[in-house]
Design a protein around this motif. Structure first.
Motif, PDB file in Angstrom:
ATOM      1  N   ASN A 147       0.818  -1.208   0.000  1.00  0.00           N
ATOM      2  CA  ASN A 147       0.000   0.000   0.000  1.00  0.00           C
ATOM      3  C   ASN A 147       0.857   1.266   0.000  1.00  0.00           C
ATOM      4  OD1 ASN A 147       0.945   0.170   2.644  1.00  0.00           O
ATOM      5  ND2 ASN A 147      -1.081   0.146   3.596  1.00  0.00           N
ATOM      6  N   LEU A 148       2.168   1.120   0.124  1.00  0.00           N
ATOM      7  CA  LEU A 148       3.050   2.284   0.083  1.00  0.00           C
ATOM      8  C   LEU A 148       3.061   2.940  -1.293  1.00  0.00           C
ATOM      9  CD1 LEU A 148       6.090   0.926   2.123  1.00  0.00           C
ATOM     10  CD2 LEU A 148       4.464   2.676   2.855  1.00  0.00           C
ATOM     11  N   THR A 213      -5.832   3.273  11.530  1.00  0.00           N
ATOM     12  CA  THR A 213      -6.435   2.262  10.660  1.00  0.00           C
ATOM     13  C   THR A 213      -7.874   2.022  11.097  1.00  0.00           C
ATOM     14  OG1 THR A 213      -4.311   1.179  10.252  1.00  0.00           O
ATOM     15  CG2 THR A 213      -6.291  -0.151   9.917  1.00  0.00           C
ATOM     16  N   PRO A 214      -8.829   2.014  10.167  1.00  0.00           N
ATOM     17  CA  PRO A 214     -10.224   1.814  10.562  1.00  0.00           C
ATOM     18  C   PRO A 214     -10.462   0.600  11.468  1.00  0.00           C
ATOM     19  CG  PRO A 214     -10.169   2.560   8.307  1.00  0.00           C
ATOM     20  CD  PRO A 214      -8.730   2.369   8.726  1.00  0.00           C
ATOM     21  N   LEU A 215      -9.792  -0.512  11.205  1.00  0.00           N
ATOM     22  CA  LEU A 215      -9.978  -1.689  12.063  1.00  0.00           C
ATOM     23  C   LEU A 215      -9.189  -1.611  13.360  1.00  0.00           C
ATOM     24  CD1 LEU A 215     -10.089  -4.683   9.535  1.00  0.00           C
ATOM     25  CD2 LEU A 215     -11.984  -3.482  10.639  1.00  0.00           C
ATOM     26  N   ARG A 216      -8.390  -0.546  13.505  1.00  0.00           N
ATOM     27  CA  ARG A 216      -7.625  -0.277  14.737  1.00  0.00           C
ATOM     28  C   ARG A 216      -6.663  -1.393  15.110  1.00  0.00           C
ATOM     29  NH1 ARG A 216      -9.605   3.877  13.452  1.00  0.00           N
ATOM     30  NH2 ARG A 216     -10.590   5.446  14.807  1.00  0.00           N
ATOM     31  N   ARG A 217      -6.094  -2.021  14.107  1.00  0.00           N
ATOM     32  CA  ARG A 217      -5.065  -3.028  14.356  1.00  0.00           C
ATOM     33  C   ARG A 217      -4.223  -3.172  13.103  1.00  0.00           C
ATOM     34  NH1 ARG A 217      -7.018  -7.765  11.995  1.00  0.00           N
ATOM     35  NH2 ARG A 217      -9.275  -7.825  11.684  1.00  0.00           N
ATOM     36  N   VAL A 218      -3.059  -3.758  13.277  1.00  0.00           N
ATOM     37  CA  VAL A 218      -2.153  -4.006  12.169  1.00  0.00           C
ATOM     38  C   VAL A 218      -2.457  -5.388  11.594  1.00  0.00           C
ATOM     39  CG1 VAL A 218       0.271  -4.308  11.520  1.00  0.00           C
ATOM     40  CG2 VAL A 218      -0.379  -2.497  13.120  1.00  0.00           C
ATOM     41  N   ASP A 247      -5.062  -4.032   4.404  1.00  0.00           N
ATOM     42  CA  ASP A 247      -4.344  -3.281   5.444  1.00  0.00           C
ATOM     43  C   ASP A 247      -5.300  -2.722   6.511  1.00  0.00           C
ATOM     44  OD1 ASP A 247      -5.643  -1.228   4.156  1.00  0.00           O
ATOM     45  OD2 ASP A 247      -3.853  -0.094   3.633  1.00  0.00           O
ATOM     46  N   GLY A 248      -6.456  -3.364   6.649  1.00  0.00           N
ATOM     47  CA  GLY A 248      -7.409  -2.914   7.658  1.00  0.00           C
ATOM     48  C   GLY A 248      -8.137  -1.647   7.300  1.00  0.00           C
ATOM     49  N   GLY A 249      -8.060  -1.235   6.037  1.00  0.00           N
ATOM     50  CA  GLY A 249      -8.753  -0.025   5.596  1.00  0.00           C
ATOM     51  C   GLY A 249      -7.931   1.243   5.632  1.00  0.00           C
ATOM     52  N   LEU A 250      -6.627   1.119   5.913  1.00  0.00           N
ATOM     53  CA  LEU A 250      -5.791   2.313   5.977  1.00  0.00           C
ATOM     54  C   LEU A 250      -5.766   3.051   4.640  1.00  0.00           C
ATOM     55  CD1 LEU A 250      -3.787   4.087   7.565  1.00  0.00           C
ATOM     56  CD2 LEU A 250      -1.955   2.543   6.803  1.00  0.00           C
ATOM     57  N   VAL A 251      -5.619   2.290   3.560  1.00  0.00           N
ATOM     58  CA  VAL A 251      -5.650   2.863   2.209  1.00  0.00           C
ATOM     59  C   VAL A 251      -6.906   2.359   1.523  1.00  0.00           C
ATOM     60  CG1 VAL A 251      -4.526   2.922  -0.053  1.00  0.00           C
ATOM     61  CG2 VAL A 251      -3.157   3.058   2.035  1.00  0.00           C
ATOM     62  N   MET A 252      -7.731   3.255   1.053  1.00  0.00           N
ATOM     63  CA  MET A 252      -8.960   2.893   0.365  1.00  0.00           C
ATOM     64  C   MET A 252      -8.859   3.320  -1.086  1.00  0.00           C
ATOM     65  SD  MET A 252     -11.886   3.724   3.196  1.00  0.00           S
ATOM     66  CE  MET A 252     -11.705   3.141   4.910  1.00  0.00           C
ATOM     67  N   THR A 253      -9.012   2.360  -2.015  1.00  0.00           N
ATOM     68  CA  THR A 253      -8.882   2.652  -3.439  1.00  0.00           C
ATOM     69  C   THR A 253     -10.185   2.384  -4.169  1.00  0.00           C
ATOM     70  OG1 THR A 253      -8.069   0.417  -3.869  1.00  0.00           O
ATOM     71  CG2 THR A 253      -6.426   2.104  -3.419  1.00  0.00           C
TER      72      THR A 253
END
Length: 253
Positions: A147-148, A213-218, A247-253
């Motif tokens: 996701n980088l 992160t939306p799911l609040r975890r890695v 990635d738990g929703g950190l990046v949304m495409t």
């Protein structure tokens, strides 16, 4: 097409994310080939192969001759070609943000290492898989990204550039091989807890990523492996040229 009794190659699968992917495919009845390159990983690779009732083969994905030999050995061993290729191998790299090389320090050799392992490796496995795919009437290629590329929160220049190139290769391969019933997709991960590469990441960075992160975890390697199983399986037979970010929703495409 059921996954059971298909043959899959997961590059760089003696440990970490690659091993998690191998285990997830094995749980679906796939014969998974363990691949490694570092001779110090041989004992671990062989032990994991025994646990998965399969074989481990040392091969450098940047060397086309070695990769083609691997495909030949696997087809001879299982009496059928590899139908699923997961390009997971990573050149030596540590996700240590504070210790990374910045633009005034990094050299082309750093880029070259990542590009050779990531992009040349994927090219070599794809070329080597084609004869078997054609015998079978199709196949699956799943590339492991990051996701980088979309969100370079830490600018790992060499690593991210190689993964960006792999995403482009995913698209062009999907376009070229689609008429032969070969799909090519990417699973892009974020920071994973934990692999050999992410072991260098400071603990506070894991906490910072989890907090936003939306799911609040890695994400774990096992969670990312689930998306690989989806792309490999029958439910994804009409999906190609796509990227899933796990990635738990950190990046949304």
């Amino acid at each position: 097409m059921s996954l059971r009794n298909q043959v899959a190659l997961v590059t760089g699968s003696s440990r970490g994310l690659g091993l998690a992917i191998a285990k997830a495919l094995h749980a679906e009845g796939v014969h998974v080939v363990i691949n490694y390159v570092d001779p110090t990983s041989e004992d671990t690779a062989q032990a994991n192969a025994t646990a998965l009732n399969t074989i481990a083969i040392r091969a450098d994905v940047t060397d086309l001759d070695q990769v083609q030999s691997l495909f030949d050995r696997v087809e001879s061993h299982f009496q059928q070609p590899i139908s699923i290729v997961v390009n997971n191998a990573l050149g030596a790299f540590k996700f240590n943000g504070p210790g990374r090389k910045t633009l005034d320090q990094i050299t082309w050799s750093d880029f070259d290492l990542q590009l050779r392992t990531t992009l040349q490796g994927a090219l070599n496995t794809t070329k080597s898989a084609l004869p078997g795919f054609r015998k079978l009437g199709g196949g699956r290629i799943i590339n492991i990204g990051t996701n980088l590329v979309q969100n370079p929160v830490v600018p790992y220049q060499d690593y991210t550039a190689a993964k960006g190139a792999l995403l482009a290769f995913t698209h062009t391969t999907a376009a070229e091989l689609g008429p032969e019933n070969v799909t090519c997709n990417m699973v892009a991960g974020g920071l994973l807890r934990s692999t050999d590469a992410s072991a260098a990441t400071p603990h506070e960075v894991f906490d910072q990523i989890a907090a936003i992160t939306p799911l609040r975890r890695v994400t774990t390697p096992e969670e990312l492996a689930g998306a690989v199983v989806f792309f490999a399986g029958p439910l994804a037979k009409a999906v190609t040229g796509q990227q899933i970010v796990v990635d738990g929703g950190l990046v949304m495409t």
